[in-house]
Design a protein around this motif. Sequence first.
Motif, PDB file in Angstrom:
ATOM      1  N   ASP A   1     -13.881  -2.517 -12.039  1.00  0.00           N
ATOM      2  CA  ASP A   1     -12.839  -2.124 -11.093  1.00  0.00           C
ATOM      3  C   ASP A   1     -13.146  -2.763  -9.737  1.00  0.00           C
TER       4      ASP A   1
ATOM      5  N   GLY B   1     -10.167  -1.785 -14.844  1.00  0.00           N
ATOM      6  CA  GLY B   1      -9.398  -0.959 -13.912  1.00  0.00           C
ATOM      7  C   GLY B   1      -9.572   0.510 -14.234  1.00  0.00           C
TER       8      GLY B   1
ATOM      9  N   HIS C   1      -5.501   0.646 -18.618  1.00  0.00           N
ATOM     10  CA  HIS C   1      -4.545   1.735 -18.346  1.00  0.00           C
ATOM     11  C   HIS C   1      -4.121   1.697 -16.882  1.00  0.00           C
TER      12      HIS C   1
HETATM   13  C1  LIG Z   1      -3.576   3.554 -11.451  1.00  0.00           C
HETATM   14  S1  LIG Z   1      -5.309   3.324 -11.372  1.00  0.00           S
HETATM   15  C2  LIG Z   1      -5.713   3.639 -13.067  1.00  0.00           C
HETATM   16  C3  LIG Z   1      -7.123   4.129 -13.244  1.00  0.00           C
HETATM   17  C4  LIG Z   1      -7.517   4.415 -14.695  1.00  0.00           C
HETATM   18  N1  LIG Z   1      -7.369   3.233 -15.540  1.00  0.00           N
HETATM   19  C5  LIG Z   1      -6.737   5.582 -15.255  1.00  0.00           C
HETATM   20  O1  LIG Z   1      -5.899   5.367 -16.138  1.00  0.00           O
HETATM   21  O2  LIG Z   1      -6.975   6.696 -14.820  1.00  0.00           O
HETATM   22  C6  LIG Z   1      -5.418   1.550 -11.253  1.00  0.00           C
HETATM   23  C7  LIG Z   1      -6.845   1.025 -11.151  1.00  0.00           C
HETATM   24  O3  LIG Z   1      -6.802  -0.396 -11.295  1.00  0.00           O
HETATM   25  C8  LIG Z   1      -7.673  -0.979 -10.353  1.00  0.00           C
HETATM   26  N2  LIG Z   1      -7.177  -2.364 -10.143  1.00  0.00           N
HETATM   27  C9  LIG Z   1      -6.270  -2.796  -9.253  1.00  0.00           C
HETATM   28  N3  LIG Z   1      -6.076  -4.121  -9.386  1.00  0.00           N
HETATM   29  C10 LIG Z   1      -6.899  -4.536 -10.398  1.00  0.00           C
HETATM   30  C11 LIG Z   1      -7.156  -5.802 -11.005  1.00  0.00           C
HETATM   31  N4  LIG Z   1      -6.545  -6.917 -10.599  1.00  0.00           N
HETATM   32  N5  LIG Z   1      -8.048  -5.844 -12.020  1.00  0.00           N
HETATM   33  C12 LIG Z   1      -8.670  -4.722 -12.440  1.00  0.00           C
HETATM   34  N6  LIG Z   1      -8.463  -3.503 -11.892  1.00  0.00           N
HETATM   35  C13 LIG Z   1      -7.596  -3.404 -10.880  1.00  0.00           C
HETATM   36  C14 LIG Z   1      -7.610  -0.060  -9.147  1.00  0.00           C
HETATM   37  O4  LIG Z   1      -8.751  -0.169  -8.317  1.00  0.00           O
HETATM   38  C15 LIG Z   1      -7.510   1.314  -9.813  1.00  0.00           C
HETATM   39  O5  LIG Z   1      -8.777   1.892 -10.029  1.00  0.00           O
END
Ligand SMILES: C[S@@+](CC[C@H](N)C(=O)[O-])C[C@H]1O[C@@H](n2cnc3c(N)ncnc32)[C@H](O)[C@@H]1O
Length: 253
Positions: free
Chosen positions: A65, A44, A112
């Motif tokens: 992601d 993510g 995160h």
């Molecule tokens: C709030 S953002 C955080 C981005 C990054 N980790 C940061 O801290 O800047 C959440 C991210 O999680 C991804 N995401 C959403 N559901 C997910 C899942 N089931 N598994 C992995 N990633 C996911 C979204 O596409 C998004 O890029």
Amino acid sequence: MPPPDPQPGGHRSPQGRTAARNSVVWDALLEVLRETTAAVLDIGGGTGGFAVRVAELGHQVTVIDPSPDALAALARRAEESGVRDLVTGQQGDLASLLDLVAEGSTDIVLCHGVLGVVDDPAAALTTIARALRPGGTLSLLVGQRHAAVVARAMSGHFVSAKELLEHPDEGAEAAASPRRFTADQIVAVLDESGFDTTAVHAVRVFADLLPGSLVDLEPGASQALVELERAVAERPEYLTLATQLHVLAARRS
Ligand SMILES: C[S@@+](CC[C@H](N)C(=O)[O-])C[C@H]1O[C@@H](n2cnc3c(N)ncnc32)[C@H](O)[C@@H]1O
């Protein structure tokens, strides 16, 4: 315009309130990353706000992601930062993690801002544990439950603050935003999922409550706020005030 402040390791640090929001997490990560050259997985990882900075330290980073747009932005950011060779983006999510990554293959996982949006946090953490090598490190960032009540009250939404206070896991207020955790809850779910927690940090204790004008316009205020956030990060009494909790945990052997 002056260049951004350098940080240990030679990479650049973000400015203003962003620096105050990220400094505690970044300090903790640097401690882990300095110890070794690691295979890092950022699940993510989105547009690479952390991943690209980790690659700038010389680590090989894979970002997984579900969002193609985020991965495209990640590729652009890695290119612009000169670390294209160290950053790999793969479309996928926590549920498909073990189809993309061999079990026990990863030294460090960043997760995160993701655990709050999955259906089953314990199952997600168990999957992450399987991707890590025994003794490998998880850097986990989650929303902190009590701060959401304070934030609603501070913005004048007293009814929704009370609703969230009384029904943190159900009802319209809880359903409208990602799941948040108390420090005890997140340590317990990590334990259940095969991790030993080594540190819990309070993140964004003050930065989200302050008017932007206090941080962005006053000379030196931004750095002073970073220092204040650092000063309370490891004080347990501030965990309940923090917008987020940053946890370091080791996969049990
Ligand atoms: C709030 S953002 C955080 C981005 C990054 N980790 C940061 O801290 O800047 C959440 C991210 O999680 C991804 N995401 C959403 N559901 C997910 C899942 N089931 N598994 C992995 N990633 C996911 C979204 O596409 C998004 O890029």
